[in-house]
Design a protein around this motif. Structure first.
Motif, short mmCIF file in Angstrom:
data_model
loop_
_atom_site.label_atom_id
_atom_site.label_comp_id
_atom_site.label_asym_id
_atom_site.label_seq_id
_atom_site.Cartn_x
_atom_site.Cartn_y
_atom_site.Cartn_z
N GLU A 115 -9.70 0.01 4.93
CA GLU A 115 -8.29 0.18 4.84
C GLU A 115 -8.19 0.82 3.27
O GLU A 115 -7.35 1.57 3.13
N GLU A 116 -9.02 0.15 2.39
CA GLU A 116 -8.76 0.81 1.13
C GLU A 116 -9.28 2.10 0.94
O GLU A 116 -8.71 2.90 0.06
N VAL A 117 -10.44 2.34 1.49
CA VAL A 117 -11.11 3.65 1.34
C VAL A 117 -9.78 4.87 2.13
O VAL A 117 -9.54 5.83 1.34
N ALA A 118 -8.98 4.28 3.23
CA ALA A 118 -7.96 5.14 3.74
C ALA A 118 -6.94 5.41 2.77
O ALA A 118 -6.23 6.19 2.60
N HIS A 119 -6.56 4.11 2.01
CA HIS A 119 -5.39 4.43 0.85
C HIS A 119 -5.87 5.35 -0.02
O HIS A 119 -4.84 6.34 -0.48
N ALA A 120 -7.07 5.37 -0.37
CA ALA A 120 -7.85 6.06 -1.44
C ALA A 120 -7.49 7.70 -0.91
O ALA A 120 -6.95 8.49 -2.04
N HIS A 157 -5.34 -10.23 -6.51
CA HIS A 157 -5.70 -8.64 -6.47
C HIS A 157 -4.60 -7.71 -5.91
O HIS A 157 -4.28 -6.87 -6.61
N GLU A 158 -4.15 -8.13 -4.77
CA GLU A 158 -3.14 -7.38 -4.24
C GLU A 158 -1.70 -7.51 -4.92
O GLU A 158 -1.11 -6.26 -5.08
N GLU A 159 -1.64 -8.59 -5.37
CA GLU A 159 -0.34 -8.87 -6.47
C GLU A 159 -0.44 -7.71 -7.55
O GLU A 159 0.35 -7.28 -8.08
N GLU A 179 3.60 -1.00 2.13
CA GLU A 179 1.99 -1.29 2.70
C GLU A 179 1.64 -2.65 1.71
O GLU A 179 1.04 -3.57 2.55
N GLN A 180 2.01 -2.84 0.78
CA GLN A 180 1.47 -3.89 -0.27
C GLN A 180 2.28 -5.12 0.38
O GLN A 180 1.79 -6.27 0.25
N VAL A 181 3.56 -4.89 0.75
CA VAL A 181 4.31 -6.32 1.32
C VAL A 181 3.60 -6.75 2.58
O VAL A 181 3.14 -7.98 2.54
N GLU A 182 3.06 -5.98 3.18
CA GLU A 182 2.05 -6.29 4.45
C GLU A 182 0.91 -6.98 3.92
O GLU A 182 0.43 -8.03 4.44
N GLU A 183 0.14 -6.33 3.05
CA GLU A 183 -1.07 -6.89 2.75
C GLU A 183 -0.93 -8.26 1.85
O GLU A 183 -1.45 -9.23 2.33
N GLU A 184 0.25 -8.46 1.10
CA GLU A 184 0.27 -9.82 0.51
C GLU A 184 0.93 -10.83 1.62
O GLU A 184 0.15 -11.82 1.72
N LYS A 240 -8.30 2.89 -8.71
CA LYS A 240 -8.02 1.51 -8.17
C LYS A 240 -8.07 1.11 -6.71
O LYS A 240 -8.62 0.10 -6.38
N GLU A 241 -7.66 2.23 -5.99
CA GLU A 241 -7.97 1.92 -4.49
C GLU A 241 -9.41 2.16 -4.02
O GLU A 241 -10.02 1.27 -3.29
N PHE A 242 -10.16 2.86 -4.81
CA PHE A 242 -11.66 2.78 -4.46
C PHE A 242 -12.48 1.51 -5.00
O PHE A 242 -13.12 0.91 -4.62
FE1 OFO Z 1 -4.59 -0.45 -1.26
O1 OFO Z 1 -3.79 -2.06 -0.98
FE2 OFO Z 1 -5.10 -3.47 -1.28
O2 OFO Z 1 -5.64 -3.07 -2.89
#
Ligand code: OFO
Length: 170
Positions: free
Chosen positions: A49-54, A93-95, A126-131, A16-18
């Motif tokens: 950022e998403e690649v880094a999360h993955a 998507h982030e939610e 991290e999700q709190v910041e993304e949203e 999902k991160e990728f």
């Molecule tokens: Fe990996 O946080 Fe956005 O999807």
């Protein structure tokens, strides 16, 4: 050593991160196509950022000696109704990612897997910041509405975002 159920769930999250990175690459392509180069650049940073999360998850799975598999990544959308629609879809998507991560945390907790639970809390934060970031952008875009100059100013501001590996700040 992770339980199989947890290892499999984390592999799905890795996918999902990728998938997220690919979704943002599609959004970057759309923004570029309609001439909003700042927004395009913003989505490109989000892709990174998403690649880094993955990769953070990938390293965790390696450290836990999980036999990693890499399921298929689905086609990403490159057509949206408007730039506001694009950012709204990014927020939705982030939610859904936040829900996934909460469910994963529940699973780790249920299995008393403290190492995985702790690792996942980085993502939950991290999700709190993304949203919040996406909500702010959406609010600004709603404020300017159809005002071209306002949209231009927001696009310029979005273009100033630079990639800072979020996992290096953990
Ligand atoms: Fe990996 O946080 Fe956005 O999807």
């Amino acid at each position: 050593m992770l339980k199989e159920e947890i290892a499999n769930a984390l592999i799905m999250q890795l996918n999902k991160e990728f998938q997220s990175s690919y979704i943002y690459l599609g959004m970057s392509a759309y923004a570029s196509k309609i001439g909003l180069n700042g927004s395009s650049s913003w989505f490109l940073v989000q892709y990174q950022e998403e690649v880094a999360h993955a990769m953070k998850l990938f390293k965790y799975l390696e450290n836990q000696e999980v036999a990693i598999s890499l399921p298929e990544i689905k086609k990403a959308n490159v057509e949206f109704k408007s730039i506001l629609d694009t950012f709204k879809k990014a927020l939705a998507h982030e939610e859904s990612m936040t829900n996934n991560l909460n469910e994963l945390s529940d699973l780790a907790m249920k299995n008393k897997d403290h190492a995985t639970y702790n690792m996942l809390q980085w993502y939950v934060t991290e999700q709190v910041e993304e949203e919040a970031t996406l909500n702010t952008i959406i609010d600004k875009m709603k404020l300017v509405g159809n005002d071209g100059y306002g949209l231009y100013a927001i696009d310029q501001e979005l273009g100033s975002r630079v990639f800072v590996d979020p996992t290096s700040q953990a």
